[in-house]
Motif scaffolding. Structure first.
Motif, mmCIF file in Angstrom:
data_model
loop_
_atom_site.group_PDB
_atom_site.id
_atom_site.type_symbol
_atom_site.label_atom_id
_atom_site.label_comp_id
_atom_site.label_asym_id
_atom_site.label_seq_id
_atom_site.Cartn_x
_atom_site.Cartn_y
_atom_site.Cartn_z
ATOM 1 N N ASP A 16 -1.750 3.836 5.991
ATOM 2 C CA ASP A 16 -1.932 5.122 5.165
ATOM 3 C C ASP A 16 -1.768 4.419 3.656
ATOM 4 O O ASP A 16 -0.654 3.832 3.513
ATOM 5 C CB ASP A 16 -1.216 6.135 5.476
ATOM 6 N N PRO A 17 -2.452 4.802 2.702
ATOM 7 C CA PRO A 17 -2.136 4.426 1.472
ATOM 8 C C PRO A 17 -0.794 4.924 0.778
ATOM 9 O O PRO A 17 -0.276 4.001 0.243
ATOM 10 C CB PRO A 17 -3.302 4.972 0.502
ATOM 11 N N GLY A 18 -0.400 5.942 1.163
ATOM 12 C CA GLY A 18 0.909 6.580 0.765
ATOM 13 C C GLY A 18 1.870 5.565 1.309
ATOM 14 O O GLY A 18 3.138 5.608 0.615
ATOM 15 N N VAL A 19 1.881 5.610 2.700
ATOM 16 C CA VAL A 19 2.790 4.885 3.231
ATOM 17 C C VAL A 19 2.955 3.317 2.770
ATOM 18 O O VAL A 19 4.112 2.564 2.635
ATOM 19 C CB VAL A 19 2.591 4.619 5.076
ATOM 20 N N ALA A 20 1.976 2.793 2.426
ATOM 21 C CA ALA A 20 1.896 1.524 1.901
ATOM 22 C C ALA A 20 2.520 1.567 0.687
ATOM 23 O O ALA A 20 3.158 0.678 0.186
ATOM 24 C CB ALA A 20 0.574 1.011 1.981
ATOM 25 N N ALA A 21 2.301 2.329 -0.162
ATOM 26 C CA ALA A 21 3.103 2.516 -1.671
ATOM 27 C C ALA A 21 4.517 2.774 -1.426
ATOM 28 O O ALA A 21 5.112 2.122 -2.155
ATOM 29 C CB ALA A 21 2.191 3.688 -2.276
ATOM 30 N N MET A 22 4.913 3.632 -0.586
ATOM 31 C CA MET A 22 6.243 3.858 -0.445
ATOM 32 C C MET A 22 7.060 2.522 0.109
ATOM 33 O O MET A 22 8.276 2.399 -0.361
ATOM 34 C CB MET A 22 6.291 4.961 0.660
ATOM 35 N N ARG A 23 6.457 1.925 1.069
ATOM 36 C CA ARG A 23 6.999 0.421 1.583
ATOM 37 C C ARG A 23 6.849 -0.594 0.358
ATOM 38 O O ARG A 23 8.046 -1.079 0.321
ATOM 39 C CB ARG A 23 5.801 0.032 2.564
ATOM 40 N N ALA A 24 5.965 -0.605 -0.311
ATOM 41 C CA ALA A 24 6.222 -1.481 -1.412
ATOM 42 C C ALA A 24 7.282 -1.205 -2.542
ATOM 43 O O ALA A 24 7.914 -2.016 -3.110
ATOM 44 C CB ALA A 24 4.831 -1.551 -2.100
ATOM 45 N N PHE A 25 7.485 0.152 -2.789
ATOM 46 C CA PHE A 25 8.282 0.571 -3.593
ATOM 47 C C PHE A 25 9.757 0.465 -3.216
ATOM 48 O O PHE A 25 10.652 -0.247 -3.651
ATOM 49 C CB PHE A 25 8.184 2.068 -4.020
ATOM 50 N N VAL A 42 5.710 10.630 -2.074
ATOM 51 C CA VAL A 42 4.324 10.402 -2.442
ATOM 52 C C VAL A 42 3.428 10.924 -1.575
ATOM 53 O O VAL A 42 4.084 11.355 -0.315
ATOM 54 C CB VAL A 42 4.083 8.675 -2.281
ATOM 55 N N ASP A 43 2.472 11.330 -1.852
ATOM 56 C CA ASP A 43 1.369 12.172 -0.978
ATOM 57 C C ASP A 43 0.897 10.893 0.238
ATOM 58 O O ASP A 43 0.698 10.052 -0.171
ATOM 59 C CB ASP A 43 0.203 12.843 -1.739
ATOM 60 N N ALA A 44 0.533 11.614 1.401
ATOM 61 C CA ALA A 44 0.308 10.629 2.339
ATOM 62 C C ALA A 44 -0.560 11.639 3.456
ATOM 63 O O ALA A 44 -0.145 12.736 3.673
ATOM 64 C CB ALA A 44 1.370 10.094 2.918
ATOM 65 N N ASP A 45 -1.619 11.134 4.013
ATOM 66 C CA ASP A 45 -2.519 11.779 4.978
ATOM 67 C C ASP A 45 -1.615 11.708 6.382
ATOM 68 O O ASP A 45 -1.846 12.530 7.260
ATOM 69 C CB ASP A 45 -3.678 11.398 5.128
ATOM 70 N N SER A 46 -1.038 10.699 6.801
ATOM 71 C CA SER A 46 -0.277 10.408 8.168
ATOM 72 C C SER A 46 0.861 9.628 7.739
ATOM 73 O O SER A 46 1.102 8.920 6.806
ATOM 74 C CB SER A 46 -1.321 9.611 8.883
ATOM 75 N N ASP A 47 1.549 9.110 8.930
ATOM 76 C CA ASP A 47 2.635 8.211 8.725
ATOM 77 C C ASP A 47 2.122 6.666 9.181
ATOM 78 O O ASP A 47 3.214 6.004 9.678
ATOM 79 C CB ASP A 47 4.012 8.713 9.178
ATOM 80 N N ALA A 48 0.852 6.694 9.413
ATOM 81 C CA ALA A 48 0.410 5.411 9.883
ATOM 82 C C ALA A 48 0.829 4.194 9.117
ATOM 83 O O ALA A 48 0.581 4.418 7.681
ATOM 84 C CB ALA A 48 -1.256 5.407 10.447
ATOM 85 N N GLU A 49 1.002 3.109 9.431
ATOM 86 C CA GLU A 49 1.140 1.997 8.577
ATOM 87 C C GLU A 49 0.155 1.609 7.391
ATOM 88 O O GLU A 49 0.308 1.267 6.563
ATOM 89 C CB GLU A 49 1.377 0.734 9.537
#
Ligand code: FAD
Length: 431
Positions: free
Chosen positions: A199-208, A190-197
């Motif tokens: 970050d919307p991409g990080v959150a989406a990956m975590r939920a998946f 998934v696209d993400a700007d950073s690996d901060a908790e």
């Protein structure tokens, strides 16, 4: 290949002999743009684009052909002379416009030899992406936990189909290897700007990951062996942020050349109970238990989102699916004259596919749950009454209602039917 911006057509020109890898390694540095195509470096654009190629950016940006603006095609006239024709999406000539359209999913080897493609308004890929690669050990699965994994995976993509959200852009490959492989694999990007908790991409990956790799399935671990045609990325058990081009390169497996057979299916809905049972059975649990091929896999790609909102009319008609299945089997031939165990490998893929779609004549018919097959995984069994017992022909399964128009294009641009193969578009009189 020579990528260049063509100011006359206001589009990027790519020569048809280029591969996917050329498109990423040359076109992207030059233009900052990317084709949302496949991740396998060696796939040629000549067949890939004409069949409607897709890849890890497709839920974000759609199909490659959604950006195809023009094609240059060497066509053979009725008097056997050859013309090099440039056909564009907005061509004033309706026949040439049709020729362009036929190359947005009609499949290679049908109308002439494409020499150049032009792409307009190509998307910029994300600067950085988050990649996760995990695997589960087969002996840890029960039929119940396997069912929970497939149900969770299907439900996730039924629920996340908005390309404006990171969850709607997240692209995944679930590789249901035969038990002989030892593992089931999962790759997600998934696209993400950073690996901060936060970050919307990080959150989406975590939920998946919570949905598909939670406590209702066996414990996962780093992926050490390749997943179908994708390389293993053991360092990405925990989601890793990397530049998009680096991630694309990391996924690009470069194994030995070998023989293979593919089949495919578009899924409009999560798996049925019967489909899950068939997959469990034929992956070596109750059928083909002694089959010893590590490279026999049902790969389930996420699909839809931007693919399901095409900006133009194309000849790629499957535009409301949420998953795309790829049945794959690979093997080595001992020599050119010796097919080796070919029959055994073909039996596995044929019977597994037929069992999965037993409710609809052994194939994923255009219907409530499934939506036919992908022409870029051509499968001559779809033309064989022993393997396709549905009332839908091979061309219906690939092209749905677009076939009649493709036949008209065929009659206009290849009147002598020079370009033909086992499943080429038939001239209208020949149906
Ligand atoms: C390992 C592997 C991974 C893949 N991954 C993906 C993926 O991620 N996404 C995806 O969408 N697809 C994928 N595919 C499928 C791929 O898109 C098709 O196999 C595609 O047809 C390959 O094109 P090619 O030119 O390399 O193949 P070829 O076998 O050379 O050609 C395929 C067909 O296109 C015709 N053709 C080729 N070049 C031209 C041309 N210039 N003009 C007219 N007709 C032409 C040929 O005559 C033939 O009928 C994968 C395939 C493999 C083997």
């Amino acid at each position: 290949m020579r990528d260049r911006y063509d100011p006359d057509l206001e589009a990027w020109c790519v020569q048809a002999g280029a591969t996917n890898w050329h498109a990423y390694s040359h076109l992207y540095p030059l233009s900052g743009k990317a084709l949302p195509g496949g991740s396998c470096y060696s796939v040629g654009l000549g067949g890939h684009i004409t069949g409607g190629g897709y890849g890890l950016l497709s839920r974000q940006s759609g199909l490659t052909v959604d950006y195809l603006y023009a094609v240059e095609v060497a066509v053979v006239n009725a008097d056997r002379t050859v013309d090099l024709v440039v056909a564009t999406r907005d061509d004033p000539d309706p026949d040439r416009r049709d020729l362009w359209w036929a190359h947005t999913g009609g499949g290679g080897g049908n109308f002439g030899v494409v020499t150049r493609f032009w792409f307009r308004d190509l998307p910029a890929p994300p600067e950085r992406v988050l990649i996760t690669a995990r695997a589960w050990k087969w002996p840890d699965f029960t039929k119940e936990s396997f069912t929970r994994l497939l149900n969770a995976y299907g439900e996730y993509f039924a629920d996340h189909q908005d390309p404006a959200t990171p969850a709607g852009r997240l692209f995944t490959l679930l590789t249901l290897n035969h038990r002989a492989n030892g593992e089931i694999g999962l790759i997600a990007q998934v696209d993400a700007d950073s690996d901060a908790e936060d970050d919307p991409g990080v959150a989406a990956m975590r939920a998946f990951l919570k949905k598909v790799d939670g406590d209702r399935v066996p414990d996962s671990h780093p992926m050490w062996s390749s997943a179908a045609e994708h390389a293993a990325i053991p360092g990405a058990y925990k989601p890793r942020l990397m530049p998009w081009l680096t991630a694309t390169q990391a996924l690009n497996s470069s194994g030995e050349n070998r023989c293979g057979k593919y089949k495919s299916a578009y899924l409009r809905k999560p798996f049925t109970k019967r489909q899950i049972t068939a997959m469990w059975d034929y992956l070596g649990n109750t059928h083909f238990e002694n089959y010893d091929n590590k490279e026999a896999v049902i790969q389930i790609d996420s699909y839809g989102s931007a693919v399901n909102d095409p900006p133009h009319d194309t000849a790629s008609p499957q535009r409301d699916s949420i998953l795309k299945m790829q049945y794959q089997v690979y093997w080595q031939r001992p020599s050119d004259d010796d097919a080796g165990d070919e029959a055994k490998h073909l039996a596995w893929i044929r019977e597994t596919y037929r069992a999965t779609f037993a409710a609809t004549g052994g194939v994923p018919v255009i219907g409530e749950n499934t939506d036919g097959c992908y022409v870029n995984y051509p499968d001559t069994d779809l033309s064989d009454a022993d393997w396709n017992t549905s009332d839908q022909s091979w061309h219906k399964l690939y092209y749905k209602d677009a076939y009649t128009r493709l036949q008209r294009v065929k009659a206009r641009w290849d009147p002598l039917n020079i370009f033909q193969h086992a499943q080429s578009i038939r001239p209208p009189a020949d149906i």
